[in-house]
Design a protein around this motif. Structure first.
Motif, PDB file in Angstrom:
ATOM      1  N   SER A  30      11.767   6.906   0.166  1.00  0.00           N
ATOM      2  CA  SER A  30      11.611   7.364  -1.216  1.00  0.00           C
ATOM      3  C   SER A  30      10.483   6.589  -1.889  1.00  0.00           C
ATOM      4  CB  SER A  30      12.917   7.181  -1.993  1.00  0.00           C
ATOM      5  OG  SER A  30      13.941   7.977  -1.457  1.00  0.00           O
ATOM      6  N   GLY A  31      10.486   5.279  -1.680  1.00  0.00           N
ATOM      7  CA  GLY A  31       9.433   4.442  -2.246  1.00  0.00           C
ATOM      8  C   GLY A  31       8.069   4.789  -1.683  1.00  0.00           C
ATOM      9  N   ASN A  32       7.998   5.039  -0.372  1.00  0.00           N
ATOM     10  CA  ASN A  32       6.714   5.374   0.246  1.00  0.00           C
ATOM     11  C   ASN A  32       6.204   6.748  -0.187  1.00  0.00           C
ATOM     12  OD1 ASN A  32       6.519   2.949   1.535  1.00  0.00           O
ATOM     13  ND2 ASN A  32       7.010   3.712   3.573  1.00  0.00           N
ATOM     14  N   THR A  33       7.136   7.665  -0.488  1.00  0.00           N
ATOM     15  CA  THR A  33       6.726   8.971  -0.996  1.00  0.00           C
ATOM     16  C   THR A  33       6.020   8.812  -2.339  1.00  0.00           C
ATOM     17  OG1 THR A  33       8.562  10.102   0.116  1.00  0.00           O
ATOM     18  CG2 THR A  33       7.545  11.249  -1.734  1.00  0.00           C
ATOM     19  N   THR A  34       6.608   8.000  -3.214  1.00  0.00           N
ATOM     20  CA  THR A  34       5.995   7.741  -4.518  1.00  0.00           C
ATOM     21  C   THR A  34       4.673   7.009  -4.357  1.00  0.00           C
ATOM     22  OG1 THR A  34       8.187   7.612  -5.536  1.00  0.00           O
ATOM     23  CG2 THR A  34       6.351   6.673  -6.776  1.00  0.00           C
ATOM     24  N   ARG A  35       4.639   5.999  -3.480  1.00  0.00           N
ATOM     25  CA  ARG A  35       3.413   5.231  -3.270  1.00  0.00           C
ATOM     26  C   ARG A  35       2.299   6.107  -2.709  1.00  0.00           C
ATOM     27  NH1 ARG A  35       3.872  -0.791  -1.904  1.00  0.00           N
ATOM     28  NH2 ARG A  35       5.574  -1.517  -3.219  1.00  0.00           N
ATOM     29  N   ALA A  36       2.647   7.018  -1.785  1.00  0.00           N
ATOM     30  CA  ALA A  36       1.645   7.921  -1.210  1.00  0.00           C
ATOM     31  C   ALA A  36       1.067   8.827  -2.280  1.00  0.00           C
ATOM     32  CB  ALA A  36       2.273   8.750  -0.089  1.00  0.00           C
TER      33      ALA A  36
ATOM     34  N   VAL B 211       0.916   8.278  -5.551  1.00  0.00           N
ATOM     35  CA  VAL B 211       0.086   7.478  -6.462  1.00  0.00           C
ATOM     36  C   VAL B 211      -1.257   7.147  -5.811  1.00  0.00           C
ATOM     37  CG1 VAL B 211      -0.100   5.251  -7.633  1.00  0.00           C
ATOM     38  CG2 VAL B 211       2.055   6.528  -7.710  1.00  0.00           C
ATOM     39  N   ALA B 212      -1.224   6.775  -4.523  1.00  0.00           N
ATOM     40  CA  ALA B 212      -2.460   6.431  -3.822  1.00  0.00           C
ATOM     41  C   ALA B 212      -3.422   7.608  -3.771  1.00  0.00           C
ATOM     42  CB  ALA B 212      -2.130   5.956  -2.401  1.00  0.00           C
ATOM     43  N   LEU B 213      -2.907   8.801  -3.514  1.00  0.00           N
ATOM     44  CA  LEU B 213      -3.766   9.985  -3.446  1.00  0.00           C
ATOM     45  C   LEU B 213      -4.361  10.310  -4.814  1.00  0.00           C
ATOM     46  CD1 LEU B 213      -1.640  12.232  -1.050  1.00  0.00           C
ATOM     47  CD2 LEU B 213      -3.790  11.053  -0.525  1.00  0.00           C
ATOM     48  N   ILE B 214      -3.538  10.202  -5.861  1.00  0.00           N
ATOM     49  CA  ILE B 214      -4.024  10.483  -7.210  1.00  0.00           C
ATOM     50  C   ILE B 214      -5.086   9.470  -7.636  1.00  0.00           C
ATOM     51  CG2 ILE B 214      -3.361  10.463  -9.645  1.00  0.00           C
ATOM     52  CD1 ILE B 214      -2.649  13.039  -8.196  1.00  0.00           C
ATOM     53  N   GLN B 215      -4.932   8.222  -7.204  1.00  0.00           N
ATOM     54  CA  GLN B 215      -5.876   7.170  -7.568  1.00  0.00           C
ATOM     55  C   GLN B 215      -7.111   7.155  -6.683  1.00  0.00           C
ATOM     56  OE1 GLN B 215      -3.450   3.604  -7.509  1.00  0.00           O
ATOM     57  NE2 GLN B 215      -2.794   3.903  -9.657  1.00  0.00           N
ATOM     58  N   GLY B 216      -7.161   8.066  -5.709  1.00  0.00           N
ATOM     59  CA  GLY B 216      -8.346   8.158  -4.860  1.00  0.00           C
ATOM     60  C   GLY B 216      -8.332   7.277  -3.635  1.00  0.00           C
ATOM     61  N   ASP B 217      -7.203   6.608  -3.381  1.00  0.00           N
ATOM     62  CA  ASP B 217      -7.085   5.765  -2.176  1.00  0.00           C
ATOM     63  C   ASP B 217      -6.567   6.639  -1.031  1.00  0.00           C
ATOM     64  OD1 ASP B 217      -6.789   3.805  -0.296  1.00  0.00           O
ATOM     65  OD2 ASP B 217      -5.555   2.476  -1.532  1.00  0.00           O
ATOM     66  N   ALA B 218      -7.470   7.468  -0.498  1.00  0.00           N
ATOM     67  CA  ALA B 218      -7.072   8.448   0.508  1.00  0.00           C
ATOM     68  C   ALA B 218      -6.561   7.791   1.785  1.00  0.00           C
ATOM     69  CB  ALA B 218      -8.252   9.363   0.829  1.00  0.00           C
ATOM     70  N   ALA B 219      -7.191   6.693   2.196  1.00  0.00           N
ATOM     71  CA  ALA B 219      -6.791   6.041   3.453  1.00  0.00           C
ATOM     72  C   ALA B 219      -5.343   5.576   3.390  1.00  0.00           C
ATOM     73  CB  ALA B 219      -7.718   4.863   3.735  1.00  0.00           C
TER      74      ALA B 219
ATOM     75  N   GLY C  67      -3.037   6.636   1.250  1.00  0.00           N
ATOM     76  CA  GLY C  67      -2.183   7.803   1.080  1.00  0.00           C
ATOM     77  C   GLY C  67      -1.898   8.494   2.395  1.00  0.00           C
ATOM     78  N   VAL C  68      -2.931   8.655   3.222  1.00  0.00           N
ATOM     79  CA  VAL C  68      -2.756   9.304   4.527  1.00  0.00           C
ATOM     80  C   VAL C  68      -1.872   8.448   5.427  1.00  0.00           C
ATOM     81  CG1 VAL C  68      -3.955   9.976   6.647  1.00  0.00           C
ATOM     82  CG2 VAL C  68      -4.889  10.623   4.414  1.00  0.00           C
ATOM     83  N   LEU C  69      -2.066   7.125   5.386  1.00  0.00           N
ATOM     84  CA  LEU C  69      -1.235   6.236   6.200  1.00  0.00           C
ATOM     85  C   LEU C  69       0.233   6.351   5.809  1.00  0.00           C
ATOM     86  CD1 LEU C  69      -0.918   3.971   8.308  1.00  0.00           C
ATOM     87  CD2 LEU C  69      -1.347   2.323   6.461  1.00  0.00           C
ATOM     88  N   LEU C  70       0.499   6.389   4.512  1.00  0.00           N
ATOM     89  CA  LEU C  70       1.882   6.482   4.042  1.00  0.00           C
ATOM     90  C   LEU C  70       2.489   7.842   4.391  1.00  0.00           C
ATOM     91  CD1 LEU C  70       1.515   4.699   0.597  1.00  0.00           C
ATOM     92  CD2 LEU C  70       2.863   3.901   2.548  1.00  0.00           C
ATOM     93  N   ILE C  71       1.707   8.900   4.280  1.00  0.00           N
ATOM     94  CA  ILE C  71       2.207  10.217   4.685  1.00  0.00           C
ATOM     95  C   ILE C  71       2.480  10.232   6.188  1.00  0.00           C
ATOM     96  CG2 ILE C  71       1.571  12.655   4.946  1.00  0.00           C
ATOM     97  CD1 ILE C  71       0.088  12.398   2.259  1.00  0.00           C
ATOM     98  N   GLY C  72       1.597   9.585   6.943  1.00  0.00           N
ATOM     99  CA  GLY C  72       1.848   9.444   8.380  1.00  0.00           C
ATOM    100  C   GLY C  72       3.132   8.690   8.648  1.00  0.00           C
ATOM    101  N   GLY C  73       3.417   7.689   7.795  1.00  0.00           N
ATOM    102  CA  GLY C  73       4.668   6.951   7.922  1.00  0.00           C
ATOM    103  C   GLY C  73       5.875   7.821   7.664  1.00  0.00           C
TER     104      GLY C  73
END
Length: 225
Positions: free
Chosen positions: A48-54, A56-64, A66-72
């Motif tokens: 749940s936490g990683n879903t939120t973090r992913a 936020v990362a994508l919205i903030q432009g931290d694609a790398a 975000g993709v890592l967290l989605i992969g997780g």
């Protein structure tokens, strides 16, 4: 001793063993998650936490990231599926052995942060298949939101005069995870990169313990459909 009384005693013993195993596995999950968070910067069992973090990362432009967290997240689902497959093909105890191997591999790859992260998530996904229920009551091992929710709802029903006390056992995984997280967080600073060998050792210990549980008992801890 009557047959009915003997069955009640066996059921009580089986429930106690199951809850002890749940506490141990939740302890392992809490320890691993705390170590992962402190040493890698993200959760390895709290999806749940990683879903939120992913998000936020994508919205903030931290694609790398975000993709890592989605992969997780995908890896966690694959881990759950793999755990069920191992449990069905072999025995539930084999799931803990599988998790132990993954944790050992994660400890070995101390220079490959992303690979270590995904291996830990894979292990935490798989471990959920080692115990899925206790006498028909669902239990969570690597997350406690559901357990706390079921505990709170049971408390509410108790306040309204409903006497069912099965909800009380839901506090067990929370206690196990809390204790494990405290120990894991405390040892990160002390052990450095070696700290991940600790969850691996705990997983191997739990594997050895689970092997001693009668097969007919452990079959009651998993879902068959």
């Amino acid at each position: 001793m009557t047959v009915q009384r003997r069955r009640r005693i066996i059921k009580r013993q089986r429930s106690s063993v199951g809850l002890a195993l749940v506490a141990g596995i939740s302890f392992l999950a809490g320890m691993t998650d705390a170590i992962g968070l402190m040493s890698l910067g993200d959760f390895v069992s709290f999806m749940s936490g990683n879903t939120t973090r992913a998000s936020v990362a994508l919205i903030q432009g931290d694609a790398a990231r975000g993709v890592l967290l989605i992969g997780g997240l995908i890896t966690f689902v694959i881990g759950n599926a793999a755990g069920v497959m191992v449990s069905i093909k072999f025995r539930p105890q084999a799931v803990l052995l599988f998790v132990s191997v993954l944790l050992v591999c994660a400890a070995l790859f101390d220079d490959l942060r992303e690979l270590r992260f995904l291996l830990l998530i894979l292990a935490m996904g798989a471990i959920n298949a080692s115990v899925e229920q206790i006498e028909g009551l669902p239990v969570g091992l690597t997350y406690v939101t559901g357990a706390l929710s079921r505990f709170g709802r049971g408390l509410g029903r108790r306040a309204m005069g409903i006497r069912n006390t099965h909800w009380v056992v839901q506090i067990v995984p929370w206690l196990g995870m809390m204790a494990g997280a405290i120990l894991g967080a405390a040892l990160v600073e002390e052990m450095g990169n070696l700290v991940l060998w600790l969850p691996a050792a705990v997983a191997l210990f739990l594997t050895a313990v689970s092997i001693q549980i009668p097969r007919r008992w452990q079959s009651r801890f998993i879902q068959h459909r």
